[in-house]
Design a protein around this motif. Structure first.
Motif, short mmCIF file in Angstrom:
data_model
loop_
_atom_site.label_atom_id
_atom_site.label_comp_id
_atom_site.label_asym_id
_atom_site.label_seq_id
_atom_site.Cartn_x
_atom_site.Cartn_y
_atom_site.Cartn_z
N CYS A 57 -5.93 0.39 -6.77
CA CYS A 57 -5.18 1.47 -7.10
C CYS A 57 -5.13 2.21 -5.62
N HIS A 58 -6.13 2.32 -5.08
CA HIS A 58 -6.12 2.73 -3.70
C HIS A 58 -5.64 2.37 -2.62
N GLN A 59 -5.41 0.94 -2.77
CA GLN A 59 -4.72 0.15 -1.73
C GLN A 59 -3.36 0.29 -1.85
N ALA A 60 -2.98 0.43 -3.20
CA ALA A 60 -1.45 0.80 -3.57
C ALA A 60 -0.87 1.82 -3.13
N ASP A 118 0.70 -6.70 0.88
CA ASP A 118 1.34 -5.57 0.82
C ASP A 118 1.63 -5.04 -0.51
N LEU A 119 0.74 -4.13 -0.74
CA LEU A 119 0.87 -3.64 -2.34
C LEU A 119 1.71 -2.21 -2.31
N GLN A 120 2.35 -2.16 -3.36
CA GLN A 120 3.04 -1.01 -3.98
C GLN A 120 2.74 -0.64 -5.32
N PRO A 121 2.57 0.81 -5.35
CA PRO A 121 2.33 1.32 -6.58
C PRO A 121 3.48 1.19 -7.82
N THR A 122 3.03 0.42 -8.68
CA THR A 122 4.19 0.22 -9.83
C THR A 122 4.59 1.66 -10.42
N ALA A 155 -4.88 8.32 -6.81
CA ALA A 155 -5.20 6.99 -6.69
C ALA A 155 -6.58 6.91 -7.61
N THR A 156 -7.50 8.04 -7.23
CA THR A 156 -8.75 7.99 -7.89
C THR A 156 -8.61 8.06 -9.21
N ARG A 157 -7.75 9.14 -9.77
CA ARG A 157 -7.54 9.57 -11.27
C ARG A 157 -6.93 8.36 -11.90
N VAL A 158 -5.75 7.58 -11.31
CA VAL A 158 -5.04 6.43 -11.96
C VAL A 158 -6.26 5.35 -12.11
#
Length: 487
Positions: free
Chosen positions: A26-29, A98-102, A427-430
Protein backbone atom coordinates in the motif's frame (compact mmCIF):
# COMPACT_ATOMS: atom_id res chain seq x y z
CA UNK A 1 2.02 -35.14 14.22
CA UNK A 2 -0.09 -32.07 13.49
CA UNK A 3 -3.65 -31.91 14.82
CA UNK A 4 -6.48 -31.11 12.41
CA UNK A 5 -7.49 -28.15 14.56
CA UNK A 6 -4.00 -26.70 14.11
CA UNK A 7 -4.20 -27.10 10.34
CA UNK A 8 -7.59 -25.37 10.19
CA UNK A 9 -6.31 -22.57 12.41
CA UNK A 10 -3.08 -22.32 10.40
CA UNK A 11 -5.00 -21.90 7.16
CA UNK A 12 -6.91 -19.03 8.75
CA UNK A 13 -3.64 -17.51 9.95
CA UNK A 14 -2.77 -16.69 6.34
CA UNK A 15 -5.06 -13.66 6.68
CA UNK A 16 -2.80 -12.32 9.44
CA UNK A 17 0.43 -13.26 7.68
CA UNK A 18 -0.57 -11.06 4.74
CA UNK A 19 -0.67 -7.94 6.91
CA UNK A 20 3.03 -7.11 6.61
CA UNK A 21 3.06 -7.41 2.82
CA UNK A 22 -0.22 -5.47 2.55
CA UNK A 23 1.14 -2.48 4.48
CA UNK A 24 4.32 -2.45 2.42
CA UNK A 25 2.55 -2.67 -0.94
CA UNK A 26 0.00 0.00 0.00
CA UNK A 27 2.73 2.47 0.91
CA UNK A 28 4.95 1.53 -2.02
CA UNK A 29 2.05 2.02 -4.45
CA UNK A 30 0.46 5.13 -2.92
CA UNK A 31 3.28 6.95 -1.11
CA UNK A 32 6.65 5.42 -2.02
CA UNK A 33 9.90 6.66 -0.58
CA UNK A 34 12.03 8.42 -3.18
CA UNK A 35 15.00 6.26 -2.20
CA UNK A 36 13.28 3.05 -3.27
CA UNK A 37 11.32 0.10 -1.87
CA UNK A 38 13.78 -0.75 0.87
CA UNK A 39 13.58 2.82 2.17
CA UNK A 40 9.78 2.54 2.16
CA UNK A 41 10.04 -0.67 4.16
CA UNK A 42 12.48 0.91 6.62
CA UNK A 43 9.95 3.63 7.31
CA UNK A 44 7.33 1.00 8.09
CA UNK A 45 9.67 -1.25 10.07
CA UNK A 46 8.93 0.05 13.62
CA UNK A 47 5.18 -0.48 13.25
CA UNK A 48 5.56 -3.83 11.50
CA UNK A 49 8.00 -5.14 14.09
CA UNK A 50 5.94 -4.00 17.06
CA UNK A 51 2.70 -5.34 15.55
CA UNK A 52 4.31 -8.69 14.78
CA UNK A 53 5.86 -8.87 18.24
CA UNK A 54 2.57 -8.26 20.05
CA UNK A 55 0.83 -10.90 17.93
CA UNK A 56 3.58 -13.48 18.36
CA UNK A 57 3.78 -12.83 22.11
CA UNK A 58 0.03 -13.34 22.35
CA UNK A 59 0.48 -16.80 20.90
CA UNK A 60 3.70 -17.67 22.74
CA UNK A 61 1.92 -17.17 26.07
CA UNK A 62 -0.06 -20.31 25.18
CA UNK A 63 3.16 -22.35 25.21
CA UNK A 64 2.91 -22.56 29.00
CA UNK A 65 -0.58 -24.07 28.70
CA UNK A 66 -0.95 -27.63 29.97
CA UNK A 67 -3.11 -28.49 26.93
CA UNK A 68 -0.93 -30.02 24.15
CA UNK A 69 -3.23 -28.84 21.37
CA UNK A 70 -2.87 -25.20 22.43
CA UNK A 71 0.91 -25.49 22.69
CA UNK A 72 1.01 -26.93 19.17
CA UNK A 73 -1.26 -24.16 17.89
CA UNK A 74 0.89 -21.50 19.58
CA UNK A 75 4.14 -22.81 18.10
CA UNK A 76 2.57 -23.17 14.66
CA UNK A 77 1.27 -19.59 14.73
CA UNK A 78 4.42 -17.98 16.14
CA UNK A 79 6.75 -19.65 13.64
CA UNK A 80 4.40 -18.90 10.74
CA UNK A 81 4.05 -15.21 11.60
CA UNK A 82 7.80 -14.74 12.10
CA UNK A 83 8.42 -16.45 8.76
CA UNK A 84 5.92 -14.12 7.06
CA UNK A 85 7.55 -11.06 8.61
CA UNK A 86 11.02 -12.26 7.62
CA UNK A 87 9.92 -12.97 4.06
CA UNK A 88 8.46 -9.46 3.81
CA UNK A 89 11.78 -7.84 4.72
CA UNK A 90 13.99 -10.22 2.73
CA UNK A 91 12.12 -10.81 -0.50
CA UNK A 92 9.44 -8.22 -1.18
CA UNK A 93 11.53 -5.07 -1.79
CA UNK A 94 13.36 -6.86 -4.61
CA UNK A 95 10.14 -8.11 -6.20
CA UNK A 96 8.20 -4.87 -6.16
CA UNK A 97 8.80 -3.21 -9.51
CA UNK A 98 6.82 -0.12 -10.48
CA UNK A 99 3.65 -0.29 -8.36
CA UNK A 100 0.59 1.82 -9.01
CA UNK A 101 -2.49 2.03 -6.77
CA UNK A 102 -5.53 0.20 -8.09
CA UNK A 103 -8.82 1.96 -8.71
CA UNK A 104 -10.35 0.09 -5.78
CA UNK A 105 -7.56 1.27 -3.47
CA UNK A 106 -8.08 4.87 -4.55
CA UNK A 107 -11.83 4.67 -4.01
CA UNK A 108 -11.28 3.10 -0.58
CA UNK A 109 -8.81 5.87 0.29
CA UNK A 110 -11.34 8.52 -0.74
CA UNK A 111 -14.07 6.87 1.32
CA UNK A 112 -11.84 6.65 4.40
CA UNK A 113 -10.76 10.26 3.96
CA UNK A 114 -14.40 11.36 3.81
CA UNK A 115 -15.08 9.51 7.03
CA UNK A 116 -12.37 11.55 8.74
CA UNK A 117 -14.39 14.79 8.52
CA UNK A 118 -14.56 16.28 12.05
CA UNK A 119 -18.33 16.73 12.10
CA UNK A 120 -19.00 13.20 10.92
CA UNK A 121 -16.44 11.75 13.32
CA UNK A 122 -17.95 13.62 16.30
CA UNK A 123 -21.48 12.44 15.56
CA UNK A 124 -20.24 8.91 14.92
CA UNK A 125 -18.35 8.91 18.21
CA UNK A 126 -21.34 10.04 20.25
CA UNK A 127 -23.71 7.49 18.74
CA UNK A 128 -21.01 4.84 18.87
CA UNK A 129 -20.20 5.51 22.53
CA UNK A 130 -23.87 5.36 23.49
CA UNK A 131 -24.37 2.15 21.55
CA UNK A 132 -21.26 0.59 23.07
CA UNK A 133 -22.33 1.42 26.63
CA UNK A 134 -25.77 -0.02 25.97
CA UNK A 135 -24.24 -3.18 24.48
CA UNK A 136 -21.85 -3.72 27.39
CA UNK A 137 -24.56 -3.07 29.99
CA UNK A 138 -26.92 -5.51 28.26
CA UNK A 139 -24.55 -8.23 27.11
CA UNK A 140 -21.93 -8.67 29.81
CA UNK A 141 -24.42 -9.78 32.52
CA UNK A 142 -25.69 -12.46 30.13
CA UNK A 143 -22.29 -14.04 29.49
CA UNK A 144 -22.10 -17.72 30.46
CA UNK A 145 -19.58 -20.51 29.98
CA UNK A 146 -19.99 -24.02 28.62
CA UNK A 147 -17.50 -26.37 30.30
CA UNK A 148 -18.90 -29.57 28.79
CA UNK A 149 -17.20 -31.69 26.15
CA UNK A 150 -20.09 -30.86 23.82
CA UNK A 151 -18.84 -27.28 23.88
CA UNK A 152 -15.55 -28.38 22.31
CA UNK A 153 -16.48 -31.22 19.94
CA UNK A 154 -19.47 -32.64 18.16
CA UNK A 155 -19.12 -36.40 17.51
CA UNK A 156 -20.61 -37.90 14.38
CA UNK A 157 -24.25 -38.74 15.10
CA UNK A 158 -24.17 -41.94 13.02
CA UNK A 159 -21.10 -43.20 14.86
CA UNK A 160 -22.70 -42.41 18.22
CA UNK A 161 -25.83 -44.35 17.29
CA UNK A 162 -23.73 -47.30 16.15
CA UNK A 163 -21.73 -47.18 19.38
CA UNK A 164 -24.90 -47.26 21.49
CA UNK A 165 -26.27 -50.16 19.43
CA UNK A 166 -23.09 -52.21 19.87
CA UNK A 167 -22.98 -51.54 23.61
CA UNK A 168 -26.60 -52.64 23.94
CA UNK A 169 -25.70 -55.94 22.27
CA UNK A 170 -22.53 -56.77 24.19
CA UNK A 171 -22.82 -55.20 27.65
CA UNK A 172 -25.37 -53.66 29.96
CA UNK A 173 -22.91 -51.32 31.63
CA UNK A 174 -22.88 -47.61 32.36
CA UNK A 175 -21.09 -45.67 29.63
CA UNK A 176 -20.62 -42.48 31.66
CA UNK A 177 -19.73 -43.80 35.14
CA UNK A 178 -17.22 -46.30 36.50
CA UNK A 179 -15.12 -46.96 39.60
CA UNK A 180 -11.34 -46.46 39.56
CA UNK A 181 -8.91 -48.06 42.00
CA UNK A 182 -5.60 -46.17 41.90
CA UNK A 183 -2.25 -47.22 43.35
CA UNK A 184 1.44 -46.44 43.11
CA UNK A 185 1.96 -49.68 41.18
CA UNK A 186 -0.12 -52.59 39.89
CA UNK A 187 -0.09 -54.51 43.18
CA UNK A 188 -1.14 -51.47 45.23
CA UNK A 189 -3.93 -50.72 42.75
CA UNK A 190 -5.10 -54.37 42.87
CA UNK A 191 -5.25 -54.28 46.67
CA UNK A 192 -7.41 -51.15 46.45
CA UNK A 193 -9.51 -52.88 43.81
CA UNK A 194 -10.10 -55.86 46.15
CA UNK A 195 -11.62 -53.47 48.67
CA UNK A 196 -13.68 -51.87 45.88
CA UNK A 197 -15.02 -55.27 44.84
CA UNK A 198 -16.11 -55.96 48.41
CA UNK A 199 -17.81 -52.57 48.67
CA UNK A 200 -19.59 -53.06 45.33
CA UNK A 201 -20.83 -56.49 46.38
CA UNK A 202 -22.31 -54.87 49.49
CA UNK A 203 -23.80 -52.05 47.37
CA UNK A 204 -25.41 -54.59 45.06
CA UNK A 205 -26.90 -56.46 48.01
CA UNK A 206 -28.21 -53.14 49.40
CA UNK A 207 -29.91 -52.23 46.09
CA UNK A 208 -27.65 -49.25 45.36
CA UNK A 209 -26.33 -50.96 42.24
CA UNK A 210 -27.70 -53.51 39.81
CA UNK A 211 -24.38 -55.13 38.95
CA UNK A 212 -20.74 -54.63 38.12
CA UNK A 213 -17.82 -56.20 36.26
CA UNK A 214 -14.58 -56.20 38.22
CA UNK A 215 -10.98 -57.17 37.40
CA UNK A 216 -10.86 -58.70 40.90
CA UNK A 217 -12.69 -61.71 39.48
CA UNK A 218 -9.83 -62.34 37.06
CA UNK A 219 -6.82 -61.04 38.99
CA UNK A 220 -7.01 -60.51 42.76
CA UNK A 221 -4.06 -58.84 44.43
CA UNK A 222 -1.11 -60.95 45.55
CA UNK A 223 -2.20 -60.42 49.15
CA UNK A 224 -5.72 -61.70 48.36
CA UNK A 225 -4.30 -64.71 46.49
CA UNK A 226 -2.13 -65.63 49.46
CA UNK A 227 -5.09 -65.23 51.81
CA UNK A 228 -7.28 -67.49 49.66
CA UNK A 229 -4.51 -70.08 49.38
CA UNK A 230 -3.97 -70.05 53.14
CA UNK A 231 -7.71 -70.44 53.71
CA UNK A 232 -7.84 -73.52 51.48
CA UNK A 233 -4.81 -75.11 53.05
CA UNK A 234 -6.12 -74.50 56.55
CA UNK A 235 -8.95 -77.02 55.96
CA UNK A 236 -7.40 -80.41 56.84
CA UNK A 237 -9.97 -82.61 55.10
CA UNK A 238 -10.56 -80.40 52.07
CA UNK A 239 -9.34 -82.86 49.44
CA UNK A 240 -11.18 -85.97 50.73
CA UNK A 241 -14.41 -84.00 50.96
CA UNK A 242 -13.91 -82.48 47.52
CA UNK A 243 -13.08 -85.91 46.02
CA UNK A 244 -16.31 -87.38 47.43
CA UNK A 245 -18.38 -84.44 46.18
CA UNK A 246 -16.91 -84.74 42.69
CA UNK A 247 -17.63 -88.45 42.53
CA UNK A 248 -21.20 -87.93 43.73
CA UNK A 249 -21.66 -85.27 41.01
CA UNK A 250 -20.64 -87.79 38.32
CA UNK A 251 -17.09 -86.59 37.69
CA UNK A 252 -14.08 -88.89 37.42
CA UNK A 253 -12.47 -87.87 40.67
CA UNK A 254 -9.05 -89.26 39.71
CA UNK A 255 -8.74 -86.55 37.09
CA UNK A 256 -8.52 -84.00 39.92
CA UNK A 257 -5.71 -85.77 41.80
CA UNK A 258 -3.12 -83.10 40.74
CA UNK A 259 -5.14 -80.53 42.67
CA UNK A 260 -5.09 -82.71 45.75
CA UNK A 261 -1.34 -83.20 45.35
CA UNK A 262 -0.83 -79.44 44.97
CA UNK A 263 -2.51 -78.84 48.35
CA UNK A 264 0.21 -80.90 49.99
CA UNK A 265 3.03 -78.95 48.35
CA UNK A 266 4.37 -75.47 49.20
CA UNK A 267 2.16 -72.64 47.92
CA UNK A 268 3.07 -71.32 44.46
CA UNK A 269 3.86 -67.60 44.10
CA UNK A 270 0.89 -65.36 43.34
CA UNK A 271 0.12 -64.53 39.74
CA UNK A 272 1.15 -60.95 38.96
CA UNK A 273 -0.34 -58.44 36.56
CA UNK A 274 2.76 -58.62 34.36
CA UNK A 275 2.43 -62.41 34.06
CA UNK A 276 -1.25 -62.29 33.20
CA UNK A 277 -0.71 -59.43 30.74
CA UNK A 278 1.85 -61.59 28.91
CA UNK A 279 -0.48 -64.59 28.74
CA UNK A 280 -3.32 -65.45 26.30
CA UNK A 281 -5.71 -63.98 28.90
CA UNK A 282 -4.33 -60.46 28.42
CA UNK A 283 -7.23 -59.44 26.15
CA UNK A 284 -9.63 -60.09 29.05
CA UNK A 285 -7.62 -57.92 31.41
CA UNK A 286 -6.72 -55.04 29.08
CA UNK A 287 -10.06 -53.14 29.32
CA UNK A 288 -9.70 -52.91 33.11
CA UNK A 289 -6.10 -51.67 33.23
CA UNK A 290 -5.19 -47.98 32.87
CA UNK A 291 -1.62 -46.64 33.27
CA UNK A 292 -1.69 -43.01 34.43
CA UNK A 293 0.51 -40.17 33.21
CA UNK A 294 2.21 -39.71 36.61
CA UNK A 295 3.39 -43.35 36.74
CA UNK A 296 0.57 -44.62 38.91
CA UNK A 297 -1.76 -47.44 37.86
CA UNK A 298 -5.56 -47.66 37.89
CA UNK A 299 -7.88 -50.65 37.58
CA UNK A 300 -11.40 -49.87 36.44
CA UNK A 301 -14.63 -51.53 37.50
CA UNK A 302 -17.59 -51.07 35.17
CA UNK A 303 -20.96 -50.68 36.82
CA UNK A 304 -24.57 -51.15 35.76
CA UNK A 305 -27.73 -49.49 37.01
CA UNK A 306 -26.59 -47.09 39.73
CA UNK A 307 -29.68 -46.46 41.87
CA UNK A 308 -28.18 -44.28 44.60
CA UNK A 309 -24.95 -42.57 43.51
CA UNK A 310 -24.47 -40.69 46.79
CA UNK A 311 -24.70 -43.91 48.84
CA UNK A 312 -22.39 -45.67 46.38
CA UNK A 313 -19.80 -42.92 46.61
CA UNK A 314 -19.96 -42.95 50.40
CA UNK A 315 -19.42 -46.71 50.40
CA UNK A 316 -16.64 -46.86 47.79
CA UNK A 317 -14.65 -43.72 48.52
CA UNK A 318 -13.97 -44.62 52.14
CA UNK A 319 -11.16 -46.72 50.64
CA UNK A 320 -8.09 -44.54 49.93
CA UNK A 321 -7.42 -44.47 46.19
CA UNK A 322 -10.95 -45.51 45.18
CA UNK A 323 -13.13 -43.12 43.20
CA UNK A 324 -16.54 -43.18 41.54
CA UNK A 325 -15.94 -41.38 38.24
CA UNK A 326 -18.79 -39.60 36.44
CA UNK A 327 -17.14 -38.86 33.10
CA UNK A 328 -19.19 -35.89 31.89
CA UNK A 329 -19.45 -34.29 35.34
CA UNK A 330 -15.78 -34.73 36.24
CA UNK A 331 -14.53 -33.61 32.83
CA UNK A 332 -16.78 -30.55 33.11
CA UNK A 333 -15.26 -29.73 36.50
CA UNK A 334 -11.78 -30.23 35.04
CA UNK A 335 -12.55 -27.95 32.09
CA UNK A 336 -13.95 -25.31 34.45
CA UNK A 337 -10.71 -25.37 36.46
CA UNK A 338 -8.70 -25.25 33.24
CA UNK A 339 -10.81 -22.30 32.05
CA UNK A 340 -9.86 -20.41 35.20
CA UNK A 341 -6.18 -21.05 34.48
CA UNK A 342 -6.68 -19.98 30.87
CA UNK A 343 -8.30 -16.73 32.05
CA UNK A 344 -5.20 -16.00 34.12
CA UNK A 345 -3.02 -16.90 31.14
CA UNK A 346 -5.05 -14.59 28.94
CA UNK A 347 -4.68 -11.76 31.45
CA UNK A 348 -0.92 -12.33 31.51
CA UNK A 349 -0.79 -12.28 27.70
CA UNK A 350 -2.76 -9.03 27.51
CA UNK A 351 -0.49 -7.50 30.17
CA UNK A 352 2.62 -8.41 28.17
CA UNK A 353 1.12 -6.92 25.00
CA UNK A 354 0.27 -3.68 26.82
CA UNK A 355 3.75 -3.58 28.33
CA UNK A 356 5.37 -3.87 24.90
CA UNK A 357 3.26 -1.01 23.58
CA UNK A 358 4.00 1.09 26.67
CA UNK A 359 7.73 0.52 26.25
CA UNK A 360 7.49 1.71 22.66
CA UNK A 361 5.50 4.93 23.16
CA UNK A 362 5.86 5.93 26.85
CA UNK A 363 3.03 8.39 26.34
CA UNK A 364 -0.40 7.70 27.83
CA UNK A 365 -2.31 9.17 24.90
CA UNK A 366 -0.39 7.17 22.32
CA UNK A 367 -0.59 4.00 24.41
CA UNK A 368 -4.36 4.46 24.65
CA UNK A 369 -4.59 5.08 20.91
CA UNK A 370 -2.73 1.84 20.20
CA UNK A 371 -4.37 -0.40 22.80
CA UNK A 372 -7.88 0.90 23.42
CA UNK A 373 -9.38 -0.37 20.12
CA UNK A 374 -8.33 -3.96 20.85
CA UNK A 375 -9.46 -3.87 24.49
CA UNK A 376 -12.86 -2.39 23.59
CA UNK A 377 -13.16 -4.96 20.80
CA UNK A 378 -12.61 -7.83 23.24
CA UNK A 379 -15.19 -6.44 25.68
CA UNK A 380 -17.79 -5.77 22.99
CA UNK A 381 -17.24 -9.24 21.48
CA UNK A 382 -17.99 -10.87 24.82
CA UNK A 383 -21.08 -8.68 25.17
CA UNK A 384 -22.36 -9.60 21.70
CA UNK A 385 -21.90 -13.30 22.43
CA UNK A 386 -23.79 -12.79 25.69
CA UNK A 387 -26.69 -11.04 23.95
CA UNK A 388 -26.84 -13.79 21.29
CA UNK A 389 -26.81 -16.53 23.91
CA UNK A 390 -23.55 -18.06 22.63
CA UNK A 391 -21.69 -19.73 25.48
CA UNK A 392 -17.99 -19.07 25.94
CA UNK A 393 -15.56 -21.98 26.15
CA UNK A 394 -11.87 -22.39 26.92
CA UNK A 395 -11.13 -21.77 23.24
CA UNK A 396 -13.17 -18.56 23.33
CA UNK A 397 -10.64 -17.22 25.84
CA UNK A 398 -7.84 -18.22 23.46
CA UNK A 399 -9.63 -16.37 20.65
CA UNK A 400 -10.05 -13.27 22.85
CA UNK A 401 -6.32 -13.26 23.52
CA UNK A 402 -5.83 -13.42 19.75
CA UNK A 403 -8.25 -10.51 19.29
CA UNK A 404 -6.20 -8.33 21.63
CA UNK A 405 -2.78 -9.38 20.31
CA UNK A 406 -3.82 -9.05 16.64
CA UNK A 407 -6.28 -6.18 17.02
CA UNK A 408 -3.73 -3.97 18.72
CA UNK A 409 -1.80 -3.98 15.41
CA UNK A 410 -4.31 -1.58 13.82
CA UNK A 411 -3.98 0.92 16.65
CA UNK A 412 -0.20 0.57 16.58
CA UNK A 413 0.04 1.28 12.88
CA UNK A 414 -2.22 4.32 13.06
CA UNK A 415 -0.27 5.60 16.06
CA UNK A 416 3.06 5.09 14.26
CA UNK A 417 1.89 7.12 11.26
CA UNK A 418 -0.41 9.65 12.89
CA UNK A 419 1.67 12.60 11.67
CA UNK A 420 1.38 11.59 8.02
CA UNK A 421 -0.72 13.66 5.66
CA UNK A 422 -2.01 13.27 2.12
CA UNK A 423 -1.06 10.13 0.19
CA UNK A 424 0.95 8.67 3.06
CA UNK A 425 -2.02 8.93 5.46
CA UNK A 426 -4.29 7.40 2.79
CA UNK A 427 -1.84 4.51 2.32
CA UNK A 428 -1.80 3.87 6.06
CA UNK A 429 -5.59 3.78 6.33
CA UNK A 430 -5.97 1.59 3.22
CA UNK A 431 -3.31 -0.78 4.57
CA UNK A 432 -5.03 -1.02 7.95
CA UNK A 433 -8.45 -1.71 6.43
CA UNK A 434 -7.11 -4.23 3.92
CA UNK A 435 -5.08 -6.12 6.49
CA UNK A 436 -8.07 -6.11 8.82
CA UNK A 437 -10.33 -7.54 6.13
CA UNK A 438 -7.89 -10.34 5.28
CA UNK A 439 -7.80 -11.31 8.95
CA UNK A 440 -11.59 -11.09 9.25
CA UNK A 441 -12.10 -13.34 6.24
CA UNK A 442 -9.33 -15.71 7.30
CA UNK A 443 -10.80 -16.39 10.73
CA UNK A 444 -14.41 -15.55 9.93
CA UNK A 445 -14.89 -18.63 7.79
CA UNK A 446 -14.12 -20.79 10.82
CA UNK A 447 -17.45 -19.62 12.22
CA UNK A 448 -19.13 -21.74 9.53
CA UNK A 449 -17.62 -24.91 10.98
CA UNK A 450 -19.91 -27.53 12.52
CA UNK A 451 -17.25 -28.28 15.12
CA UNK A 452 -17.89 -26.16 18.25
CA UNK A 453 -14.17 -25.60 18.84
CA UNK A 454 -13.57 -24.05 15.42
CA UNK A 455 -16.89 -22.21 15.52
CA UNK A 456 -15.98 -20.67 18.89
CA UNK A 457 -12.61 -19.44 17.63
CA UNK A 458 -14.11 -18.25 14.35
CA UNK A 459 -17.09 -16.30 15.69
CA UNK A 460 -15.02 -14.70 18.45
CA UNK A 461 -12.25 -13.68 16.04
CA UNK A 462 -14.77 -12.46 13.44
CA UNK A 463 -16.55 -10.17 15.90
CA UNK A 464 -13.38 -9.12 17.69
CA UNK A 465 -11.20 -8.25 14.71
CA UNK A 466 -14.05 -6.42 12.98
CA UNK A 467 -14.65 -4.40 16.15
CA UNK A 468 -10.95 -3.68 16.64
CA UNK A 469 -10.71 -2.38 13.07
CA UNK A 470 -13.76 -0.16 13.51
CA UNK A 471 -12.58 1.23 16.85
CA UNK A 472 -9.09 1.89 15.48
CA UNK A 473 -10.53 3.95 12.61
CA UNK A 474 -13.16 5.91 14.55
CA UNK A 475 -11.79 6.45 18.04
CA UNK A 476 -10.35 9.95 18.56
CA UNK A 477 -6.72 10.35 17.54
CA UNK A 478 -4.33 11.54 20.21
CA UNK A 479 -2.64 14.88 19.69
CA UNK A 480 0.44 14.59 17.51
CA UNK A 481 3.59 14.43 19.55
CA UNK A 482 6.33 16.93 18.91
CA UNK A 483 8.92 14.19 19.32
CA UNK A 484 9.10 10.94 17.37
CA UNK A 485 8.17 7.81 19.32
CA UNK A 486 10.95 6.60 21.54
CA UNK A 487 12.31 3.09 21.39
Amino acid sequence: AVHGLTLAFGASLVGVSLDYAVHFFCHQAMAPDAKGPRATLRGLAPGLLLGATTTVVGFLVLLVSSFPGLRELALFAAVGLLAALGATFVFLPGLTGDLQPTGLALRLAALLHANQRPGLRRSTRWFGALGLLLLLATGLPQVHFDDSLAGLSRPDAALQAEDRAVLAQVASLEAERFVAAVGADAEAALQTNDAVATALAEATAAGELRGYRSPAWLLPSAARQRAVDAAFRSIPDLWPRLRTALAEAGFVAERFEPFGAALAEPAPPPITHAQLAASPLQSLLRPFHLPLADGRVAFLTFVDGIQDEAALRARVETTPGAYVVAVAQDLGAGLAAYRTRMALLMAAGVAVVLLLVALRYRNRAEIAQACLPALLAAASTVAVLGVCGVALTVLSLVALLMVVSMGVDYGIFLAEHQQERGAAAAATRVGVVTSGLTTVFGFGFLSLSRQPALFGIGITALLGITSALAFALYLPRCRASSQPPSG
